[in-house]
Design a protein around this motif. Sequence first.
Motif, PDB file in Angstrom:
ATOM      1  N   GLY A 140       5.994   6.584 -11.184  1.00  0.00           N
ATOM      2  CA  GLY A 140       5.471   6.969 -12.490  1.00  0.00           C
ATOM      3  C   GLY A 140       3.996   6.664 -12.671  1.00  0.00           C
ATOM      4  N   HIS A 141       3.387   5.979 -11.712  1.00  0.00           N
ATOM      5  CA  HIS A 141       1.969   5.641 -11.785  1.00  0.00           C
ATOM      6  C   HIS A 141       1.184   6.379 -10.693  1.00  0.00           C
ATOM      7  CE1 HIS A 141       2.253   2.369 -14.764  1.00  0.00           C
ATOM      8  NE2 HIS A 141       3.444   2.147 -14.228  1.00  0.00           N
ATOM      9  N   ASN A 142      -0.087   6.672 -11.000  1.00  0.00           N
ATOM     10  CA  ASN A 142      -0.989   7.323 -10.038  1.00  0.00           C
ATOM     11  C   ASN A 142      -0.302   8.499  -9.345  1.00  0.00           C
ATOM     12  OD1 ASN A 142      -3.546   5.744 -10.086  1.00  0.00           O
ATOM     13  ND2 ASN A 142      -2.151   4.058  -9.590  1.00  0.00           N
ATOM     14  N   LYS A 143       0.190   9.425 -10.150  1.00  0.00           N
ATOM     15  CA  LYS A 143       0.995  10.535  -9.635  1.00  0.00           C
ATOM     16  C   LYS A 143       0.229  11.407  -8.641  1.00  0.00           C
ATOM     17  CE  LYS A 143       4.026  10.729 -13.680  1.00  0.00           C
ATOM     18  NZ  LYS A 143       4.537  11.563 -14.807  1.00  0.00           N
ATOM     19  N   ASP A 144      -1.051  11.628  -8.895  1.00  0.00           N
ATOM     20  CA  ASP A 144      -1.838  12.452  -7.971  1.00  0.00           C
ATOM     21  C   ASP A 144      -1.916  11.793  -6.596  1.00  0.00           C
ATOM     22  OD1 ASP A 144      -2.260  14.320  -9.928  1.00  0.00           O
ATOM     23  OD2 ASP A 144      -4.267  13.601 -10.464  1.00  0.00           O
ATOM     24  N   LEU A 145      -2.131  10.478  -6.584  1.00  0.00           N
ATOM     25  CA  LEU A 145      -2.185   9.738  -5.318  1.00  0.00           C
ATOM     26  C   LEU A 145      -0.843   9.835  -4.601  1.00  0.00           C
ATOM     27  CD1 LEU A 145      -3.492   7.758  -3.315  1.00  0.00           C
ATOM     28  CD2 LEU A 145      -2.746   5.891  -4.823  1.00  0.00           C
ATOM     29  N   MET A 146       0.245   9.680  -5.336  1.00  0.00           N
ATOM     30  CA  MET A 146       1.579   9.749  -4.737  1.00  0.00           C
ATOM     31  C   MET A 146       1.853  11.122  -4.147  1.00  0.00           C
ATOM     32  SD  MET A 146       2.919   6.760  -5.063  1.00  0.00           S
ATOM     33  CE  MET A 146       3.042   5.289  -6.077  1.00  0.00           C
ATOM     34  N   GLU A 147       1.369  12.165  -4.806  1.00  0.00           N
ATOM     35  CA  GLU A 147       1.572  13.509  -4.291  1.00  0.00           C
ATOM     36  C   GLU A 147       0.786  13.746  -3.006  1.00  0.00           C
ATOM     37  OE1 GLU A 147       3.633  16.002  -5.159  1.00  0.00           O
ATOM     38  OE2 GLU A 147       4.524  14.491  -6.474  1.00  0.00           O
ATOM     39  N   ARG A 148      -0.369  13.104  -2.910  1.00  0.00           N
ATOM     40  CA  ARG A 148      -1.202  13.287  -1.719  1.00  0.00           C
ATOM     41  C   ARG A 148      -0.712  12.456  -0.535  1.00  0.00           C
ATOM     42  NH1 ARG A 148      -5.371  13.122  -5.724  1.00  0.00           N
ATOM     43  NH2 ARG A 148      -5.810  10.944  -5.214  1.00  0.00           N
TER      44      ARG A 148
ATOM     45  N   LEU B  22      -1.252   5.134   7.864  1.00  0.00           N
ATOM     46  CA  LEU B  22      -2.458   4.525   7.308  1.00  0.00           C
ATOM     47  C   LEU B  22      -3.547   5.575   7.078  1.00  0.00           C
ATOM     48  CD1 LEU B  22      -3.901   1.956   6.427  1.00  0.00           C
ATOM     49  CD2 LEU B  22      -4.559   1.571   8.809  1.00  0.00           C
ATOM     50  N   LEU B  23      -3.691   6.505   8.015  1.00  0.00           N
ATOM     51  CA  LEU B  23      -4.680   7.568   7.859  1.00  0.00           C
ATOM     52  C   LEU B  23      -4.327   8.455   6.673  1.00  0.00           C
ATOM     53  CD1 LEU B  23      -7.226   8.900   8.982  1.00  0.00           C
ATOM     54  CD2 LEU B  23      -5.747  10.330  10.421  1.00  0.00           C
ATOM     55  N   SER B  24      -3.037   8.732   6.503  1.00  0.00           N
ATOM     56  CA  SER B  24      -2.591   9.536   5.360  1.00  0.00           C
ATOM     57  C   SER B  24      -2.920   8.840   4.051  1.00  0.00           C
ATOM     58  CB  SER B  24      -1.084   9.781   5.465  1.00  0.00           C
ATOM     59  OG  SER B  24      -0.599  10.381   4.294  1.00  0.00           O
ATOM     60  N   LEU B  25      -2.724   7.526   3.996  1.00  0.00           N
ATOM     61  CA  LEU B  25      -3.031   6.761   2.792  1.00  0.00           C
ATOM     62  C   LEU B  25      -4.526   6.769   2.517  1.00  0.00           C
ATOM     63  CD1 LEU B  25      -2.062   4.898   0.517  1.00  0.00           C
ATOM     64  CD2 LEU B  25      -2.204   2.981   2.118  1.00  0.00           C
ATOM     65  N   TYR B  26      -5.326   6.579   3.560  1.00  0.00           N
ATOM     66  CA  TYR B  26      -6.786   6.606   3.404  1.00  0.00           C
ATOM     67  C   TYR B  26      -7.245   7.963   2.879  1.00  0.00           C
ATOM     68  CZ  TYR B  26     -11.704   7.003   4.631  1.00  0.00           C
ATOM     69  OH  TYR B  26     -13.056   7.227   4.582  1.00  0.00           O
ATOM     70  N   ASN B  27      -6.742   9.052   3.473  1.00  0.00           N
ATOM     71  CA  ASN B  27      -7.123  10.395   3.032  1.00  0.00           C
ATOM     72  C   ASN B  27      -6.751  10.620   1.571  1.00  0.00           C
ATOM     73  OD1 ASN B  27      -8.278  11.353   5.424  1.00  0.00           O
ATOM     74  ND2 ASN B  27      -6.320  12.057   6.239  1.00  0.00           N
ATOM     75  N   ALA B  28      -5.585  10.145   1.181  1.00  0.00           N
ATOM     76  CA  ALA B  28      -5.114  10.352  -0.193  1.00  0.00           C
ATOM     77  C   ALA B  28      -6.012   9.645  -1.197  1.00  0.00           C
ATOM     78  CB  ALA B  28      -3.679   9.849  -0.326  1.00  0.00           C
ATOM     79  N   ILE B  29      -6.484   8.457  -0.857  1.00  0.00           N
ATOM     80  CA  ILE B  29      -7.323   7.684  -1.769  1.00  0.00           C
ATOM     81  C   ILE B  29      -8.735   8.242  -1.837  1.00  0.00           C
ATOM     82  CG2 ILE B  29      -8.415   5.423  -2.116  1.00  0.00           C
ATOM     83  CD1 ILE B  29      -5.885   4.179  -0.946  1.00  0.00           C
ATOM     84  N   ASN B  30      -9.250   8.679  -0.695  1.00  0.00           N
ATOM     85  CA  ASN B  30     -10.662   9.065  -0.613  1.00  0.00           C
ATOM     86  C   ASN B  30     -10.905  10.568  -0.674  1.00  0.00           C
ATOM     87  OD1 ASN B  30     -12.217   6.390   0.102  1.00  0.00           O
ATOM     88  ND2 ASN B  30     -10.340   6.367   1.321  1.00  0.00           N
ATOM     89  N   GLY B  31      -9.834  11.369  -0.743  1.00  0.00           N
ATOM     90  CA  GLY B  31     -10.007  12.816  -0.814  1.00  0.00           C
ATOM     91  C   GLY B  31     -10.551  13.409   0.458  1.00  0.00           C
ATOM     92  N   THR B  32     -10.273  12.761   1.592  1.00  0.00           N
ATOM     93  CA  THR B  32     -10.744  13.246   2.885  1.00  0.00           C
ATOM     94  C   THR B  32      -9.605  13.950   3.626  1.00  0.00           C
ATOM     95  OG1 THR B  32     -10.309  11.032   3.777  1.00  0.00           O
ATOM     96  CG2 THR B  32     -12.570  11.532   3.139  1.00  0.00           C
TER      97      THR B  32
ATOM     98  N   ARG C  78       4.646   7.501  -1.768  1.00  0.00           N
ATOM     99  CA  ARG C  78       5.595   7.889  -2.821  1.00  0.00           C
ATOM    100  C   ARG C  78       7.009   7.452  -2.456  1.00  0.00           C
ATOM    101  NH1 ARG C  78       6.007  14.070  -3.440  1.00  0.00           N
ATOM    102  NH2 ARG C  78       7.336  13.786  -1.615  1.00  0.00           N
ATOM    103  N   GLU C  79       7.392   7.653  -1.196  1.00  0.00           N
ATOM    104  CA  GLU C  79       8.744   7.287  -0.771  1.00  0.00           C
ATOM    105  C   GLU C  79       8.914   5.768  -0.717  1.00  0.00           C
ATOM    106  OE1 GLU C  79       9.803   9.353   2.797  1.00  0.00           O
ATOM    107  OE2 GLU C  79       9.484  11.339   1.893  1.00  0.00           O
TER     108      GLU C  79
ATOM    109  N   ASP D 107      -2.498   2.052 -14.576  1.00  0.00           N
ATOM    110  CA  ASP D 107      -2.537   2.760 -13.292  1.00  0.00           C
ATOM    111  C   ASP D 107      -3.458   2.070 -12.301  1.00  0.00           C
ATOM    112  OD1 ASP D 107      -0.703   4.684 -13.849  1.00  0.00           O
ATOM    113  OD2 ASP D 107      -2.096   6.367 -13.862  1.00  0.00           O
ATOM    114  N   ARG D 108      -4.570   1.541 -12.822  1.00  0.00           N
ATOM    115  CA  ARG D 108      -5.556   0.893 -11.953  1.00  0.00           C
ATOM    116  C   ARG D 108      -6.426  -0.048 -12.762  1.00  0.00           C
ATOM    117  NH1 ARG D 108      -9.083   5.129  -9.128  1.00  0.00           N
ATOM    118  NH2 ARG D 108      -7.049   6.057  -8.695  1.00  0.00           N
TER     119      ARG D 108
END
Length: 311
Positions: free
Chosen positions: A175-183, A42-52, A188-189, A144-145
């Motif tokens: 195939g969507h929100n690739k930057d978010l998936m990479e973070r 969950l923390l990883s997901l939060y960081n990926a969305i918020n750039g933290t 992504r998995e 994408d959003r």
Amino acid sequence: MAKRKNRKVTAKKIRKTEITLTANRKYKDTVFRMLFSDRKNLLSLYNAINGTAYENADDLEIVTLENAIYMGMKNDLAFIIDTNLFLYEHQSTYNPNMPLRDLFYISSEYQKLGDHKSLYSSTQQKIPAPNFIVFYNGTEKKADRWENTLSEAYETPTTDPKLELKVLTLNINEGHNKDLMERCHTLREYAQYVTKVREYARTTELNTAVEQAVNDCIQNGILAEFLRKHKSEVIAMSIFEYDKEEEEKKLRKAEYEAGYNTGYDTGYGSGYDIGKKEIVRQMFNAGEPFEKIAQYTGYEVCELKKMLEEV
């Protein structure tokens, strides 16, 4: 901004029961919720969305309501970090009513978090600022959003709504929100796993397709540790989720065809009841039980039987 301190953190516990590897329509949890109930994920997901770049999972204060059910709806994940409150929801079908649902959820959260006595004092009570995000992995919408607002539901449109609530939806299909998936590799998995379930389900019976997808992911290192640990639960949940997604697609198709064939709007205006009657007829002809038709249309079973006699 100062972080909230000394609040007791209670992680959401995953209920474990014996689960058979067949469709269980009473099993309401989801793979997404189970996966991201893990605080590190969950923390990883939060960081990926918020750039933290938070590293300590204890920075998350889990506040998911254990029994937050309103008309069969349940909030997936809720947490506080840096004095902000986040409500995360997973959807496999598009739902324009999420702002209204989140309004119910956030009201319940504030009721739980607030000091009821101080509401009558002369000192203003501070509350965490809310944020609403839906993670969508359905097949209907391709963007994408997008954002939905509570004011869209008002019967009388207004440019200055006195009560507003905005919900951001992120498409988490491959195939969507690739930057978010990479973070966020876990997200992504998860998307890769969902894709495999759908691919196998096109050519194989659903129970077999889900088990094949799980085994394939484990062999290829996709959510491997999670799937090995929770294999039986994941298979049961995935069968339920995919079944539910397909049922809702059929309902939406019936709604559209009913509105198109009768020339009425199935959601608003004077043709609403007539559109619903056509949906009832189509679902009944498809062999759906009265209880399920009642759940989707809002009619009582006795009303449905009378309606079908008239139709």
